[in-house]
Design a protein around this motif. Structure first.
Motif, PDB file in Angstrom:
ATOM      1  N   HIS A   1      49.401  30.545  38.071  1.00  0.00           N
ATOM      2  CA  HIS A   1      48.856  30.406  39.411  1.00  0.00           C
ATOM      3  C   HIS A   1      48.873  31.747  40.159  1.00  0.00           C
ATOM      4  O   HIS A   1      49.884  32.444  40.187  1.00  0.00           O
ATOM      5  N   GLY A   2      47.719  32.096  40.723  1.00  0.00           N
ATOM      6  CA  GLY A   2      47.644  33.338  41.488  1.00  0.00           C
ATOM      7  C   GLY A   2      47.476  34.575  40.626  1.00  0.00           C
ATOM      8  O   GLY A   2      47.378  35.686  41.132  1.00  0.00           O
ATOM      9  N   ARG A   3      47.439  34.404  39.312  1.00  0.00           N
ATOM     10  CA  ARG A   3      47.233  35.561  38.427  1.00  0.00           C
ATOM     11  C   ARG A   3      45.750  35.828  38.277  1.00  0.00           C
ATOM     12  O   ARG A   3      44.938  34.909  38.223  1.00  0.00           O
ATOM     13  N   LYS A   4      45.447  37.120  38.158  1.00  0.00           N
ATOM     14  CA  LYS A   4      44.039  37.487  38.040  1.00  0.00           C
ATOM     15  C   LYS A   4      43.742  38.048  36.657  1.00  0.00           C
ATOM     16  O   LYS A   4      44.535  38.821  36.112  1.00  0.00           O
ATOM     17  N   ALA A   5      42.592  37.664  36.128  1.00  0.00           N
ATOM     18  CA  ALA A   5      42.219  38.128  34.791  1.00  0.00           C
ATOM     19  C   ALA A   5      40.855  38.801  34.807  1.00  0.00           C
ATOM     20  O   ALA A   5      39.963  38.394  35.541  1.00  0.00           O
ATOM     21  N   VAL A   6      40.749  39.859  34.004  1.00  0.00           N
ATOM     22  CA  VAL A   6      39.456  40.496  33.759  1.00  0.00           C
ATOM     23  C   VAL A   6      39.083  40.198  32.317  1.00  0.00           C
ATOM     24  O   VAL A   6      39.895  40.368  31.411  1.00  0.00           O
ATOM     25  N   LEU A   7      37.854  39.740  32.130  1.00  0.00           N
ATOM     26  CA  LEU A   7      37.415  39.320  30.799  1.00  0.00           C
ATOM     27  C   LEU A   7      36.271  40.221  30.335  1.00  0.00           C
ATOM     28  O   LEU A   7      35.247  40.314  31.003  1.00  0.00           O
TER      29      LEU A   7
ATOM     30  N   ILE B   1      35.036  31.342  27.766  1.00  0.00           N
ATOM     31  CA  ILE B   1      36.459  31.684  27.874  1.00  0.00           C
ATOM     32  C   ILE B   1      36.864  31.750  29.343  1.00  0.00           C
ATOM     33  O   ILE B   1      37.958  31.338  29.718  1.00  0.00           O
ATOM     34  N   ALA B   2      35.935  32.215  30.190  1.00  0.00           N
ATOM     35  CA  ALA B   2      36.228  32.262  31.617  1.00  0.00           C
ATOM     36  C   ALA B   2      36.565  30.862  32.138  1.00  0.00           C
ATOM     37  O   ALA B   2      37.526  30.677  32.878  1.00  0.00           O
ATOM     38  N   SER B   3      35.791  29.905  31.707  1.00  0.00           N
ATOM     39  CA  SER B   3      36.040  28.544  32.187  1.00  0.00           C
ATOM     40  C   SER B   3      37.393  28.041  31.677  1.00  0.00           C
ATOM     41  O   SER B   3      38.139  27.391  32.396  1.00  0.00           O
ATOM     42  N   ALA B   4      37.723  28.400  30.443  1.00  0.00           N
ATOM     43  CA  ALA B   4      39.027  28.003  29.909  1.00  0.00           C
ATOM     44  C   ALA B   4      40.155  28.646  30.718  1.00  0.00           C
ATOM     45  O   ALA B   4      41.157  28.006  31.032  1.00  0.00           O
TER      46      ALA B   4
ATOM     47  N   VAL C   1      39.506  34.355  37.572  1.00  0.00           N
ATOM     48  CA  VAL C   1      38.772  35.327  36.753  1.00  0.00           C
ATOM     49  C   VAL C   1      37.972  36.213  37.703  1.00  0.00           C
ATOM     50  O   VAL C   1      37.007  35.777  38.318  1.00  0.00           O
ATOM     51  N   VAL C   2      38.416  37.468  37.843  1.00  0.00           N
ATOM     52  CA  VAL C   2      37.794  38.322  38.860  1.00  0.00           C
ATOM     53  C   VAL C   2      36.591  39.087  38.307  1.00  0.00           C
ATOM     54  O   VAL C   2      35.767  39.573  39.075  1.00  0.00           O
ATOM     55  N   ALA C   3      36.496  39.189  37.007  1.00  0.00           N
ATOM     56  CA  ALA C   3      35.332  39.876  36.437  1.00  0.00           C
ATOM     57  C   ALA C   3      35.098  39.419  35.014  1.00  0.00           C
ATOM     58  O   ALA C   3      36.042  39.090  34.286  1.00  0.00           O
ATOM     59  N   THR C   4      33.843  39.423  34.608  1.00  0.00           N
ATOM     60  CA  THR C   4      33.514  39.136  33.210  1.00  0.00           C
ATOM     61  C   THR C   4      32.362  40.044  32.806  1.00  0.00           C
ATOM     62  O   THR C   4      31.598  40.514  33.651  1.00  0.00           O
ATOM     63  N   SER C   5      32.274  40.311  31.516  1.00  0.00           N
ATOM     64  CA  SER C   5      31.208  41.196  31.040  1.00  0.00           C
ATOM     65  C   SER C   5      29.961  40.385  30.707  1.00  0.00           C
ATOM     66  O   SER C   5      30.043  39.341  30.075  1.00  0.00           O
ATOM     67  N   VAL C   6      28.815  40.883  31.137  1.00  0.00           N
ATOM     68  CA  VAL C   6      27.563  40.197  30.792  1.00  0.00           C
ATOM     69  C   VAL C   6      26.634  41.170  30.080  1.00  0.00           C
ATOM     70  O   VAL C   6      25.422  41.059  30.135  1.00  0.00           O
ATOM     71  N   ARG C   7      27.277  42.131  29.386  1.00  0.00           N
ATOM     72  CA  ARG C   7      26.497  43.219  28.810  1.00  0.00           C
ATOM     73  C   ARG C   7      25.439  42.723  27.810  1.00  0.00           C
ATOM     74  O   ARG C   7      24.318  43.186  27.806  1.00  0.00           O
TER      75      ARG C   7
ATOM     76  N   LEU D   1      41.533  40.619  29.078  1.00  0.00           N
ATOM     77  CA  LEU D   1      41.174  40.017  27.795  1.00  0.00           C
ATOM     78  C   LEU D   1      39.947  40.750  27.288  1.00  0.00           C
ATOM     79  O   LEU D   1      38.913  40.742  27.952  1.00  0.00           O
ATOM     80  N   ALA D   2      40.077  41.398  26.142  1.00  0.00           N
ATOM     81  CA  ALA D   2      38.968  42.221  25.658  1.00  0.00           C
ATOM     82  C   ALA D   2      39.139  42.482  24.174  1.00  0.00           C
ATOM     83  O   ALA D   2      40.069  41.979  23.547  1.00  0.00           O
ATOM     84  N   GLY D   3      38.228  43.309  23.626  1.00  0.00           N
ATOM     85  CA  GLY D   3      38.351  43.728  22.233  1.00  0.00           C
ATOM     86  C   GLY D   3      39.385  44.845  22.129  1.00  0.00           C
ATOM     87  O   GLY D   3      39.750  45.462  23.135  1.00  0.00           O
TER      88      GLY D   3
END
Ligand code: SF4
Lengths: 431, 450
Positions: free
Chosen positions: B316-322, B332-335, B343-349, B390-392
């Motif tokens: 709770h209250g933790r922020k993730a960058v995907l 994965i963001a939804s999970a 989830v404060v950011a996700t890549s849509v490259r 969370l990344a490669g």
């Protein structure tokens, strides 16, 4: 000497241990600082190679592809995609060198990669590495030769305190480093070509891996021919040494089939003492020789009761087998990825160029396997011990830090093999 | 009749979201600036999970030597798991000059004699396609002689990307297997799972729930698949496409040919899993089934909620960058959101327009959709005070530099994150990542640095 079978008897390969020439070439280029290997072929060859080495070394690996597509495959002479690839690579990063090498499709097409390389105004080394010929070792050897032929400047004077080391492909990064230190302890300055010891040794770098970092520099390669001697280790790089001698015929050539075990290391020491004009190696070297002798005695009992299968590239096989037989191990089966003159010199009951299906059929002839990760399933299925070595070793970490060479590494290697054999025997008794 | 599919036709896939934005469909390659596999690899990923079939790669060693035994697609097939085998004709110079057909035929005979597979897939590769080996003719002849399906797969690497290869593999299955056998029995709730490869047992996280509802998986392409069952796939009531745009032409063609409707679902995270199961029930259109499904979902979600409670407290209250690709950018963001992360950011490259839309919907207006994550993620971590990246593997250094926890989402995974149970696995792994002191310790300065 036992039975030697150099020809595959079945029409296909099942569970292969063989790996391709383009992969060997790519790895050789990765041992050059800030070099970008560029595979001329379909995207898959590069992608597979990249994933393969990334998983083996647990490091990001930078390799690029000319991404040959059906249009290029049929219509274009191939130059187009090479020129475009170099253009696209150099827009983002500035490599010290582009390592251009071919694959199956571009060799089938007959692309003139030499002509293409000539059109490019960028430091480039080109080499033909069809993947329907040879294997990992020949890809590596050809690439080392190409780098020497295309980059090294002719020299006539010599710097007798400097030597060039040409390692074979199965040497782990730490092994190259140990060997450099060992030769260095004779008062010599060593340059390795390629040098994975500073490139893929698994150090925590500060970049995100757009280019390889570490390795021999291009400038160092330019001036290799000023060295007083070249030391080639392994049949696969013997002809690379010959190419270097052409750049400076006054250079001395010392060749060793491998540097594993007591005898081969003694041989190297003898050559180095002679070259450096020394009567005695450093105290550390002397001490390690005694430790290896002790380990040989300590391990001979376990090893003497064990029949071993060794699989991998020929230069590795020659070294591992000799080191083991010196301590009394019996080599039941040697399974080589490709043919090589080395195979004829290995002391074993049976030497086969083949695949892991062959090893499965012959499983009654050995108790312990020294081989890559693919042999694990085989070991599990038939209750054999496994000492993981060679490419790929995916389910392990620390491959690049495993040292089997010289007196010191030889001691570690025998301990590991003997312990694995004992552990297996205890498990069998427990059942 | 030649069975070579028409590449142009496949590229023009009307049901593919790539198509509206990119003229050339999925067929984009840039020399020197491309990563990702070839069509052969796509075909291999799509078909290899058939563990009861032999997968013979007709080409030189690169294609399979570096890629066999890389995927953990689990199977319950009791015989020898051919997914874990590498079979190649190992084409050499001689074959390049004189042709490799005889060798191919001999190889098929050898495999049938030694391993008695239910079928043999024969994959052409760059070299053998180039030299013009007629794998159709070899397969036809071998099928006649051995009496089991021999399926030519025309996806040599040079025709294009992995995605295209998947489609070509689907095409091969459609042409040579689907509709060639009648099932022993049919039920009103028979479905096919298309594009589920059961990597790390993903599929087994949710198929027991389907079974509980009386929904039968008639066949799969190809997770834990059987040749005999995919041959009967034309009798299913519904095709369920699992998170796989590349295979979309297959259910569309089955709709045209056999009148089987299809839906597209994902089984990542709680919301997606529930939505997927409900969508299947609704598509099957049985009122009672739908009621039972709603009940089951309510019950499963409550159970999951209880088991996740301790984790949610931590997250709770933790922020993730995907930073990942394709549909993972929202799945994965939804999970993660289900677990309580922001989830404060996700890549849509590399995402499609539809993926981007979905990501926006899931993440809300505040979140950043990164188009160049390599350069953006470090800044975003600073600005948002994110706790987890969370990344490669390549991004590990960013995490260390920022002294935050890191989880590798691109690594060949070993654990399943699918279905309700998978969410617990993911929670466990992320908890470990957050609690692990290694990231801080590694970031320590050396005594000689200042
Ligand atoms: S690009 Fe061609 S040769 Fe390379 S792996 Fe793919 S199919 Fe094989």
């Amino acid at each position: 000497m036992g039975e030697l079978n150099r020809h595959r008897e079945k029409p296909l390969e099942i569970n292969p241990i063989r790996l391709s020439q383009p992969m060997g070439a790519a790895l050789a280029f990765l041992g050059v600082d800030r070099c970008m290997p560029l595979m001329h072929g379909g995207m898959g060859c590069t992608s597979f190679t990249k994933v393969f080495f990334t998983r083996h070394f647990c490091e990001p690996i930078a390799i690029q592809t000319t991404a040959v597509t059906d249009v290029a495959a049929v219509l274009d002479g191939g130059d187009g995609s090479i020129v475009e690839a170099v253009h696209n690579i150099t827009r983002k990063v500035t490599p010290s060198l582009i390592g251009l090498h071919s694959t199956g499709i571009t060799e089938t097409k007959g692309d003139d990669i030499r002509g293409a390389a000539k059109q490019i105004k960028f430091p480039i080394v080109h080499v033909h590495t069809a993947d329907f010929e040879g294997g990992l070792e020949s890809g590596w050897g050809k690439t080392v030769t190409a780098m020497i032929e295309q980059l090294v400047e002719d020299r006539s004077e010599l710097r007798s305190d400097k030597v060039v080391l040409l390692p074979h492909i199965s040497m782990q990064p730490i092994e190259v480093e140990k060997l450099k230190e060992f030769i260095g302890s004779f008062g010599l300055q060593v340059v390795a070509l390629p040098d994975l010891s500073t490139a893929l040794d698994g150090h925590l770098g500060h970049k995100q891996g757009a280019l390889s970092s570490g390795g021999v520099t291009v400038d160092e390669i330019f001036s290799l021919a000023e060295a007083g001697a070249v030391i080639s280790i392994g049949e696969s790089v013997k002809f690379s040494a010959a190419a270097l001698l052409k750049k400076n015929p006054a250079m001395r050539h010392m060749h060793l089939d491998h540097v594993q075990g007591l005898v081969a290391t003694d041989n190297l020491v003898e050559k180095l003492m002679d070259y450096a004009g020394l009567q005695q190696p450093s105290p550390t070297v002397v001490r390690w020789r005694k430790r290896l002798q002790d380990v040989m005695l300590d391990s001979h009992f376990a090893l003497g009761q064990t029949r071993i299968m060794v699989t991998g590239e020929p230069d590795f096989l020659a070294g591992a087998c000799q080191s083991l037989t010196e301590a009394g191990a019996r080599i039941g089966l040697v399974l080589s990825s490709v043919d090589s003159p080395q195979l004829g010199r290995i002391e074993a009951e049976r030497v086969v160029v083949g695949d892991l299906e062959d090893a499965e059929k012959l499983q009654s002839e050995y108790d312990l396997i020294i081989g890559n990760f693919h042999a694990e399933a085989l070991a599990r299925r038939y209750g054999k011990a496994l000492v993981p070595r060679g490419f790929p070793c995916w389910e392990m970490i620390g491959n690049q830090l495993k040292n089997d060479l010289l007196y010191e590494g030889g001691a570690y290697f025998l301990c590991e093999a003997a312990n694995a054999a004992e552990a297996m025997r205890m498990q069998h008794h427990a059942v | 009749m030649a069975t070579k599919p028409k590449i142009r036709e496949l590229l023009d896939e009307s049901a593919c979201a790539h198509n509206s934005t990119r003229k050339a469909g999925c067929h984009v390659t840039v020399p020197g600036a491309t990563s990702g596999g070839c069509a052969f690899e796509g075909a291999q990923i799509t078909l290899f999970p058939y563990a009861d079939a032999a997968h013979l790669v007709h080409g030189p060693i690169t294609c399979i030597g570096a890629s066999w035994q890389t995927r953990l697609s689990h199977t319950s097939w009791p015989g020898r798991d051919m997914t874990q085998m590498g079979l190649t004709t190992g084409v050499c110079s001689n074959d390049v000059v004189f042709g490799g057909e005889a060798k191919l035929r001999a190889s098929i005979d050898y495999i049938v004699a030694q391993y008695a597979p239910q079928a043999v897939f024969v994959y052409s590769t760059c070299v053998t396609a180039m030299i013009g080996d007629d794998i159709d003719a070899v397969c036809r002849q071998a099928q006649q002689d051995h009496g089991i399906p021999m399926i030519p797969v025309h996806a040599p690497g040079f025709v294009g990307s992995k995605n295209l290869g998947s489609r070509l593999a689907g095409e091969a299955v459609l042409t040579h297997l689907v509709g060639t056998l009648e099932p022993a029995e049919i039920t009103p709730f028979d479905i096919n799972l298309i594009g589920e490869y059961n990597v790390t047992g993903d599929m087994w996280q949710y198929t027991p729930l389907l079974e509980k509802l009386g929904i039968r998986v008639l066949s799969t392409l190809s997770g834990d698949g059987r040749i005999a069952r995919i041959r009967t796939a034309h009798r299913a009531r519904l095709n369920v496409l699992v998170c796989a745009k590349s295979l979309v032409s297959m259910p569309r063609k089955m709709q045209e040919r056999y009148g089987i409707p299809f839906i597209s679902v994902s089984f990542y995270g709680k919301r997606d899993t529930s939505a997927a199961i409900l969508a299947i029930a609704e598509a099957l259109g049985d009122a009672d089934l739908i009621t039972r499904t709603r009940q089951l979902i309510a019950c499963e979600e409550a159970r999951l909620q209880a088991r996740l409670a301790p984790f949610r407290k931590i997250f709770h209250g933790r922020k993730a960058v995907l930073n990942t690709g394709g549909n993972k950018s929202w799945s994965i963001a939804s999970a993660l959101q289900d677990l309580g992360f922001e989830v404060v950011a996700t890549s849509v490259r590399k995402s499609t327009e539809a993926d981007k839309e979905k990501a926006r919907r899931y993440l809300g207006e505040q979140a950043v959709l990164m188009t160049d994550p390599g350069s953006q993620q470090a800044r975003i971590i600073d600005e948002t005070g994110a706790d987890l990246l969370l990344a490669g593997g390549r991004s590990l250094y960013t995490a260390i530099k920022k002294k935050i926890a890191f989880a590798d989402v691109n690594q060949e995974k070993k654990k399943s994150y699918g279905g309700y149970q998978g969410l617990l696995n993911l929670a466990e792994d992320l908890k470990n990542a957050l609690e692990n002191p290694v990231f801080k310790n590694v970031a320590r300065r050396a005594p000689w640095e200042n």
